[in-house]
Design an enzyme around this catalytic site. Structure first.
Site, PDB file in Angstrom:
ATOM      1  N   GLU A 109       0.811  -1.225   0.000  1.00 31.21           N
ATOM      2  CA  GLU A 109       0.000   0.000   0.000  1.00 31.21           C
ATOM      3  C   GLU A 109       0.844   1.275   0.000  1.00 31.21           C
ATOM      4  O   GLU A 109       0.499   2.251  -0.667  1.00 31.21           O
ATOM      5  CB  GLU A 109      -0.965   0.006   1.191  1.00 31.21           C
ATOM      6  CG  GLU A 109      -2.098  -1.014   1.086  1.00 31.21           C
ATOM      7  CD  GLU A 109      -1.691  -2.416   1.514  1.00 31.21           C
ATOM      8  OE1 GLU A 109      -0.565  -2.584   2.031  1.00 31.21           O
ATOM      9  OE2 GLU A 109      -2.495  -3.359   1.326  1.00 31.21           O
TER      10      GLU A 109
ATOM     11  N   GLN B 118      -7.589  -1.419  -1.333  1.00 28.02           N
ATOM     12  CA  GLN B 118      -8.546  -2.535  -1.275  1.00 28.02           C
ATOM     13  C   GLN B 118      -9.581  -2.426  -0.155  1.00 28.02           C
ATOM     14  O   GLN B 118     -10.756  -2.704  -0.358  1.00 28.02           O
ATOM     15  CB  GLN B 118      -7.773  -3.839  -1.167  1.00 28.02           C
ATOM     16  CG  GLN B 118      -8.610  -5.056  -1.395  1.00 28.02           C
ATOM     17  CD  GLN B 118      -7.746  -6.273  -1.640  1.00 28.02           C
ATOM     18  OE1 GLN B 118      -7.072  -6.763  -0.733  1.00 28.02           O
ATOM     19  NE2 GLN B 118      -7.726  -6.756  -2.861  1.00 28.02           N
TER      20      GLN B 118
ATOM     21  N   PHE C 162      -6.711  -0.162   5.268  1.00 31.30           N
ATOM     22  CA  PHE C 162      -5.294  -0.281   4.891  1.00 31.30           C
ATOM     23  C   PHE C 162      -4.651   1.083   4.643  1.00 31.30           C
ATOM     24  O   PHE C 162      -3.471   1.160   4.319  1.00 31.30           O
ATOM     25  CB  PHE C 162      -5.122  -1.150   3.638  1.00 31.30           C
ATOM     26  CG  PHE C 162      -5.779  -2.507   3.701  1.00 31.30           C
ATOM     27  CD1 PHE C 162      -6.208  -3.045   4.909  1.00 31.30           C
ATOM     28  CD2 PHE C 162      -5.980  -3.248   2.545  1.00 31.30           C
ATOM     29  CE1 PHE C 162      -6.825  -4.290   4.958  1.00 31.30           C
ATOM     30  CE2 PHE C 162      -6.590  -4.492   2.592  1.00 31.30           C
ATOM     31  CZ  PHE C 162      -7.021  -5.012   3.800  1.00 31.30           C
ATOM     32  N   ILE C 163      -5.427   2.134   4.799  1.00 33.64           N
ATOM     33  CA  ILE C 163      -4.850   3.468   4.613  1.00 33.64           C
ATOM     34  C   ILE C 163      -3.746   3.728   5.636  1.00 33.64           C
ATOM     35  O   ILE C 163      -2.854   4.541   5.410  1.00 33.64           O
ATOM     36  CB  ILE C 163      -5.936   4.571   4.669  1.00 33.64           C
ATOM     37  CG1 ILE C 163      -5.443   5.817   3.913  1.00 33.64           C
ATOM     38  CG2 ILE C 163      -6.316   4.899   6.110  1.00 33.64           C
ATOM     39  CD1 ILE C 163      -6.520   6.832   3.617  1.00 33.64           C
TER      40      ILE C 163
ATOM     41  N   HIS D  59     -11.322  -4.727   8.847  1.00 30.13           N
ATOM     42  CA  HIS D  59     -11.824  -4.563   7.476  1.00 30.13           C
ATOM     43  C   HIS D  59     -13.183  -3.871   7.472  1.00 30.13           C
ATOM     44  O   HIS D  59     -13.997  -4.114   6.589  1.00 30.13           O
ATOM     45  CB  HIS D  59     -11.959  -5.923   6.772  1.00 30.13           C
ATOM     46  CG  HIS D  59     -10.658  -6.595   6.477  1.00 30.13           C
ATOM     47  ND1 HIS D  59      -9.901  -7.184   7.455  1.00 30.13           N
ATOM     48  CD2 HIS D  59      -9.967  -6.755   5.315  1.00 30.13           C
ATOM     49  CE1 HIS D  59      -8.806  -7.705   6.911  1.00 30.13           C
ATOM     50  NE2 HIS D  59      -8.818  -7.452   5.614  1.00 30.13           N
TER      51      HIS D  59
END
Lengths: 331, 330
Positions: free
Chosen positions: A60, A82, A86-87, A129
């Site tokens: 990422e 995705q 995950f940022i 998530h």
């Protein structure tokens, strides 16, 4: 008019733009033959090929940095992150590079990139998530932040985001991907910084974002049966924020409930509430502003716990009634 | 008659170009020594990271780059900027926070950029520029442009995750980028031997399936040769190279550094015996490219350029407060 899903609207906006502009390309994890974790880019590699539908390693920070560097040198990358959780891994490139280059270079250079990313809970994917972290990026000068709630808005706002010469974080809500609305086939743009009054009303204003727009509309329909007229304002973009539309609505109704899925503490609702408190609309308020947001826990796995972690329609109905009752007491 | 030694240069460089590089190395040294003095006197605020002793890496790696070629730079980036064609007057004005500076006084020492000359800018985040360089190389690849991107970073940055992600991506896509590690032996205080268990940072290239090259970073000829081969390879579409140039920063990490992590003897050894400018001077003299007098004249020219830069910076206007709010968004 034809109806398409939110997911199809996002894909259509990208595809139309990519047919016209060779500088635009999509980069991300599993976006090639797999079609992306949620299927947004399905079919795109067949049309545009692997150079422009660029499947990446699970990196990422690398993807985000490559987007910044390619944007600075003349491309207009779209990065698919995705899951918005995950940022955290990409954040250095977004916050310290993308957002600041132009300013720290004294106005030279620009970073026209879009980070598209699915956010929100409701899929049973648990704590890593399912988050709604948009408030983090609203805090960073140099970034723009978009949260479409309908297929129509998604297509028009993504067009504006791709046309923008600044880094734009574009939050797509996972549970909205399969929702449909009327969407013109041709290209159109919805300016960033223009709120949409999703329902007009006179007694109370609900400012809601992303999936909460739909929950607020459901609540409004229920409340109408009891003779309560609710106005639902969807800011659509958090940065820039259309303060004018929100202030106008609150000045009209005299009551404000703010609702988002993100954890209430430190959430963007605090910003909206403060903005109203500092504005001329404060004088029109007949009751304290009410904020609804996620509870202060990670998102749990169990479906009933997961639902309880974020505002639901009955919570909004109750918040509206409570706010209107306070008015009665005050008088 | 004594035979003159020839320089072991792979690419052909004119005598004028070589003398120009000698001048550039002095300019880099004078710039950073001047900055050091201004900090000591309190004439410049904030912080700064000096590359005195590392002149050969910046000058050598950029020696053959055109204005179309790109670099990404680091917090220790003044030398990179000068080597890529940056003007010392605009650089010094930036450190003075003046409107005539490269960033109108908004970036300072750590963020000098000159996009017209292909300097994509100095990044204050260690390792932050590495993925960005890959993005620049991606543009060249996708637009079929023949520029290369040279990505400067230090030994410390090679321990960042961004290094791993970026080098791997550049490798799988055969991107035209040269990863140029200036191994000056120390992070802020950590010696490279304490922070990694490989002998050479360049050994890590094996993990990405790309060539890794170790050079003496204080020998500008070696630096030029290695960078030349790596950029040619990149331009042929054969992908990235990892170059590690062993060098040494004479000064501390930043403006306040007691340098307790190393000995004065070690510093003296690098200064006395491995000075990159002195070494290049000997090379030029031995090869008969310039005389002692000529080289002295060149050195004085660098000094004069620096003096004029200081005057320019000190006489430049401060930004108005209106500047605070401009340039946030394009």
């Amino acid at each position: 008019m034809r109806e398409i899903t939110y997911l199809e609207a996002v894909r259509e906006a990208m595809s139309i733009e990519m047919r016209k502009n060779n500088d635009v390309f999509l980069m991300g994890e599993d976006i090639g033959v797999y079609g992306g974790a949620f299927g947004v880019s399905r079919g795109m590699i067949e049309e545009f090929g692997p150079e422009r539908i660029r499947n990446t390693p699970i990196s990422e920070a690398g993807i985000a940095g490559a987007a910044v560097g390619s944007a600075l040198t003349g491309m207009r990358p779209i990065m698919e992150l995705q899951f918005s959780d995950f940022i955290t891994i990409a954040l250095d490139q977004i916050v310290n590079q993308a957002a600041k280059l132009r300013y720290m270079y004294g106005g030279k250079g620009k970073v026209p990139m879009v980070v598209r990313t699915p956010s929100g809970s409701g899929t049973g994917a648990a704590a890593q998530h399912s988050q709604s972290l948009e408030a983090w990026v609203t805090h960073i000068p140099g970034l723009k932040v978009v949260q479409p709630s309908t297929a129509y808005d998604a297509k028009g706002l993504l067009k504006a985001a791709m046309d923008d010469d600044n880094p734009v974080i574009f939050y797509e809500h996972k549970l909205l991907y399969k929702t449909s609305s009327e969407v013109p086939e041709e290209e159109y743009s919805i300016p960033l910084g223009k709120a949409d009054v999703k329902r007009e009303g006179t007694d109370i204003t609900i400012v809601a974002t992303a999936i909460m727009v739909h929950k607020a509309l459901e609540a409004a329909a229920e409340l109408e049966k009891e003779g309560i007229s609710v106005e639902v304002v969807d800011p659509r973009t958090l940065v820039p924020l259309d303060t004018e539309t929100i202030i106008e609505s609150v000045a009209k109704t005299g009551h404000l409930v703010v609702v988002h899925e993100a954890v209430k503490r430190g959430g963007f609702g605090g910003e909206i509430a403060s903005m109203i408190a500092e504005s001329e609309a404060f004088d029109y308020l007949d009751a304290p502003i009410k904020r609804l947001g996620g509870v202060e826990t990670p998102i749990p796995y169990n479906p009933e716990l997961e639902k309880a972690a974020i505002p639901q329609v009955p919570d909004i109905v109750n918040a509206v009634k409570e706010t209107l009752t306070k008015k009665a007491v005050a008088k | 008659m004594e035979q003159t030694k020839t320089l072991k240069l792979v690419p052909e460089l004119s005598d004028e170009k070589l003398k120009g590089l000698y001048q550039q190395m002095w300019l880099i040294r004078y710039f950073d020594e001047q900055v050091d003095q201004f900090f000591a006197k309190g004439l410049i605020h904030g912080t700064t990271h000096l590359a005195v002793g590392q002149e050969a890496t910046a000058a050598g790696a950029c020696a053959l780059l055109s204005d179309e070629d790109k670099i990404t730079s680091t917090h220790r980036g003044h030398g990179h900027s000068i080597a890529k064609g940056g003007r010392v007057d605009k650089m010094m004005a930036e450190l003075f926070g003046r409107t005539t500076g490269y960033c109108k006084g908004k970036g300072g020492s750590m963020h000098i950029a000159d996009l017209d000359k292909g300097n994509l800018g100095a990044m204050g985040i260690v390792g932050g520029g590495i993925p960005l360089a890959v993005g620049s190389a991606l543009t060249a690849h996708m637009k079929k442009l023949d520029y290369v991107t040279v990505c400067f970073f230090g030994d410390g940055a090679s321990n960042e995750g961004s290094f791993h992600e970026a080098v791997n991506m550049a490798s799988i896509w055969d991107l035209p980028v040269v990863f140029f590690c200036e191994n000056n032996q120390y992070g802020m205080s950590g010696n490279v031997s304490e922070m990694t268990n490989v002998e050479h940072i360049a050994d890590r290239s094996a993990a990405y399936g790309i060539p890794g090259v170790v050079v003496d970073g204080n020998d500008i000829i070696e630096v030029i040769n290695a960078t030349y081969e790596a950029t040619e390879r990149a331009r042929r579409g054969e992908g990235p190279t990892l170059i590690e140039a062993k060098t040494y920063r004479w000064k501390g990490h930043s403006k306040s550094d007691a340098k307790k992590y190393r000995t004065r003897e070690e510093e003296k050894d690098w200064r006395d015996n491995r000075d990159p400018i002195k070494r290049f001077k000997e090379d030029l003299l031995e090869a008969g490219i310039a005389t002692e007098d000529e080289l002295e004249t060149i050195k004085q020219a660098a000094k004069q350029e620096m003096d004029e830069a200081v005057e320019f910076a000190q006489n430049s206007p401060m930004p108005s407060l209106d500047e605070l709010l401009t340039d946030v968004y394009a």
